[in-house]
Design an enzyme around this catalytic site. Structure first.
Site, short mmCIF file in Angstrom:
data_model
loop_
_atom_site.label_atom_id
_atom_site.label_comp_id
_atom_site.label_asym_id
_atom_site.label_seq_id
_atom_site.Cartn_x
_atom_site.Cartn_y
_atom_site.Cartn_z
N THR A 137 7.95 9.09 -0.54
CA THR A 137 8.67 8.52 0.60
C THR A 137 9.48 7.32 0.12
OG1 THR A 137 8.44 7.58 2.83
CG2 THR A 137 6.67 7.08 1.27
N HIS A 189 -9.47 7.41 -2.11
CA HIS A 189 -10.45 6.91 -3.08
C HIS A 189 -11.69 7.81 -3.17
CE1 HIS A 189 -11.98 4.20 -5.93
NE2 HIS A 189 -11.72 3.04 -5.34
#
Length: 209
Positions: A137, A189
């Site tokens: 993006t 994560h």
């Protein structure tokens, strides 16, 4: 769109790591080849194809960044369907370029222009919007200097690009003005460790510079 963003927020352990890229060499190369390429191939060469190719190379070295979680399983992809976030009248959409890892620079450039145009014209198909493995993006086109992009669920990583800004940097012990860009990698994560995320972004920086 809203449901997918909320699902990403509540379903991922999102973390973001940052780095900065000296865009001097890319700007110099692009400045040299932009006009000849446009004349010969009819392709306008933006900065995005450089990032797409560098990202694909980095993903090959860190395949977990191109993976996804499916229930209790980790799914690794041996291909890259590169999502490109596009701001349209209908909101933010992320069409993807299928098998982008098989395309050369002069194929990637018009493919980006094509999906972005169809997104803004409201002509995307369901195939355009599904199957992506990683997303880029670019908030820099609107002037963003730093941001923490949200992961395009069920992907596990998204690269945020930002405004190129002339800044004083230390080069060989001397202060020079260089065109610099902050880049951000938001990642899940649960699957990607901090070390892998940081090394991925460092590799991207090395490839771009």
């Amino acid at each position: 769109i809203a449901e997918n963003l909320l699902q990403s927020h509540v379903s991922t352990a999102r973390l973001t790591t940052f780095n900065e890229i000296d865009m001097t060499n890319v700007e110099t190369l692009r400045g040299r080849v932009k006009e000849p390429i446009e004349k010969k191939h009819g392709v306008r060469l933006s900065f995005m194809p450089f990032f797409v190719k560098a990202t694909i190379a980095a993903l090959r070295e860190f395949p977990v960044v191109n993976a996804q979680i499916d229930g209790d399983s980790i799914v690794y992809h041996n291909y890259v369907n590169m999502g490109i976030a596009v701001a349209s009248d209908a909101g933010l959409v992320v069409p993807n370029i299928k098998d982008a890892d098989q395309l050369g620079m002069l194929d990637v450039a018009p493919a980006i222009v094509d999906v972005a145009k169809r997104a803004r014209d409201g002509k995307l198909t369901m195939d355009d919007l599904t199957g992506g493995t990683f997303t880029i993006t670019n908030g820099g086109v609107f002037g963003s200097l730093v941001s923490t992009p949200i992961i395009n669920f069920p992907q596990v990583g998204i690269l945020g690009l930002h405004k190129i800004q002339d800044r004083p940097v230390a080069v060989n012990g001397q202060v020079e003005i260089r065109p610099m860009m902050y880049v951000a990698l938001s990642y899940d994560h649960r699957i990607i460790d901090g070390q892998q995320a940081v090394l991925f972004l460092v590799r991207l920086k090395e490839l771009m510079e």
